[in-house]
Design a protein around this motif. Structure first.
Motif, short mmCIF file in Angstrom:
data_model
loop_
_atom_site.label_atom_id
_atom_site.label_comp_id
_atom_site.label_asym_id
_atom_site.label_seq_id
_atom_site.Cartn_x
_atom_site.Cartn_y
_atom_site.Cartn_z
N ASP A 24 42.48 44.23 40.49
CA ASP A 24 41.70 44.19 39.03
C ASP A 24 40.35 43.38 39.22
N LEU A 25 39.33 43.62 38.58
CA LEU A 25 38.01 43.08 38.70
C LEU A 25 37.59 42.84 37.45
N ASP A 26 36.70 41.74 37.39
CA ASP A 26 35.96 41.24 36.32
C ASP A 26 34.56 42.02 36.28
N LEU A 27 34.36 43.09 35.43
CA LEU A 27 33.29 43.75 35.40
C LEU A 27 31.97 43.24 34.53
N ALA A 28 32.22 41.90 33.95
CA ALA A 28 31.27 41.43 33.17
C ALA A 28 29.97 41.13 33.89
N PRO A 29 29.62 40.59 35.20
CA PRO A 29 28.37 40.63 35.42
C PRO A 29 27.65 41.86 35.93
N ALA A 30 28.38 42.91 36.42
CA ALA A 30 27.70 44.30 36.66
C ALA A 30 28.69 44.83 37.41
N THR A 31 28.78 46.37 37.60
CA THR A 31 29.87 46.86 38.26
C THR A 31 29.61 46.68 39.79
N GLU A 32 28.40 47.10 40.02
CA GLU A 32 28.12 46.82 41.68
C GLU A 32 28.31 45.47 42.20
#
Length: 301
Positions: free
Chosen positions: A77-85
């Protein structure tokens, strides 16, 4: 990513893993705490990416107790808050660091909700994880869909085919040898990782708790045209194996296998099928099965 810290968990840090918001809460899967309790998840096989003590990525490799194979990536799982890339870059760094410690890249089963491509918010999560997997050197190998039947009327038989229990293990093995490629295999990944068994070629070596008489054989006249291995002796009732010598028997053999399990008290029956088998997918749905999840398979290049 200068302030990014990537490390394995240590015993007692289960709450740290769970402190990250689940990006796919609608997905039915085993919790990390239950995995730790059952011995499948282990701190040394669990890695996190931290920014100022906040989890922005997590990865847990699963290896069931007694397994002969290697652990596989089950939770990522990843935190997408900053930006997907940016999230994908964090995920790739997390995977590469963990792979180095685990002895090299491992298989990744990316679990996703059913119809994930049709839901933009889910698709963005999936694409970030998949991009990270590719950046870390993993290659997509296909998609498998899990279906569930949870009651309801089954299609009426045409009368063209008849069905009976298998006589013995020899009859089952003889039919398996004639079936080039089964169309339904449920739990094939687990069979391979836990016991080193190829479910498609040697199903009885994995389904040891299922008596031969529970297997179902489809006949056209006196000639066998299909074989199904419905079992209620796994973690839940399932159609573990279904192979055909005549494609036209598919729907009726599915219905017969489900009826056999329901007659034994099963309220839910699951079945896994490769997504590219469009006719099999359609027949499962016609039989009353509904999609409950997908798994996109990634392997080391």
């Amino acid at each position: 990513m200068t302030d990014l810290v990537i490390r394995p968990l240590v015993a007692g840090e289960e709450e740290l893993f769970d402190s990250m918001t689940d990006p796919l809460p609608q997905l039915r899967q085993i919790s990390y705490a239950d995995g730790i309790a059952g011995g499948g998840y282990r701190p040394e096989h669990t890695w996190v990416a931290l920014r100022t003590d906040r989890v922005v990525g997590r990865a847990a490799w699963l290896l069931l107790p007694g397994s002969v194979g290697e652990p596989w990536l089950e939770r990522f799982d990843l935190d997408l808050a900053p930006a997907t890339e940016a999230a994908s870059a964090v995920g790739a760094a997390l995977l590469r660091t963990a792979h180095a410690a685990l002895g090299g890249p491992k298989v990744y089963y990316a679990a996703l909700p059913a119809y994930w491509r049709r839901q933009p918010e889910v698709r963005s999560v999936a694409e970030a994880m998949m991009a990270a997997a590719r950046l870390a050197g993993l290659v997509e190998r296909g998609e498998r869909i899990r279906f569930s039947w949870a009651g309801g009327p089954l299609p009426a038989p045409s009368g063209r085919f008849s069905f009976r229990p298998a006589a013995d293990a020899a009859e089952i093995n003889a039919l398996v040898a004639r079936i080039a490629e089964p169309v339904v295999l449920t739990g094939a990944e687990t069979a391979r990782a836990v016991a080193g068994v190829d479910l498609a070629r040697n199903p009885m070596a994995w389904l040891t708790g299922t008596p031969p008489g529970n297997w179902r054989i489809a006949l056209h006249g006196d000639e066998p045209v299909g074989l199904a291995g419905p079992t209620a002796d796994a973690c839940f009732p399932m159609i573990a194996y279904l192979g055909l010598l005549d494609e036209s028997v598919l729907g009726e053999l599915l219905a017969d296998a489900v009826a056999a399990l329901a007659g034994g008290g099963a309220y839910e029956v699951v079945a896994d099928v490769d997504a590219h088998r469009v006719k099999v997918v359609a027949e499962l749905e016609r039989t009353g099965f509904r999609r409950i999840r997908s798994r996109v398979v990634y392997t080391p290049a």
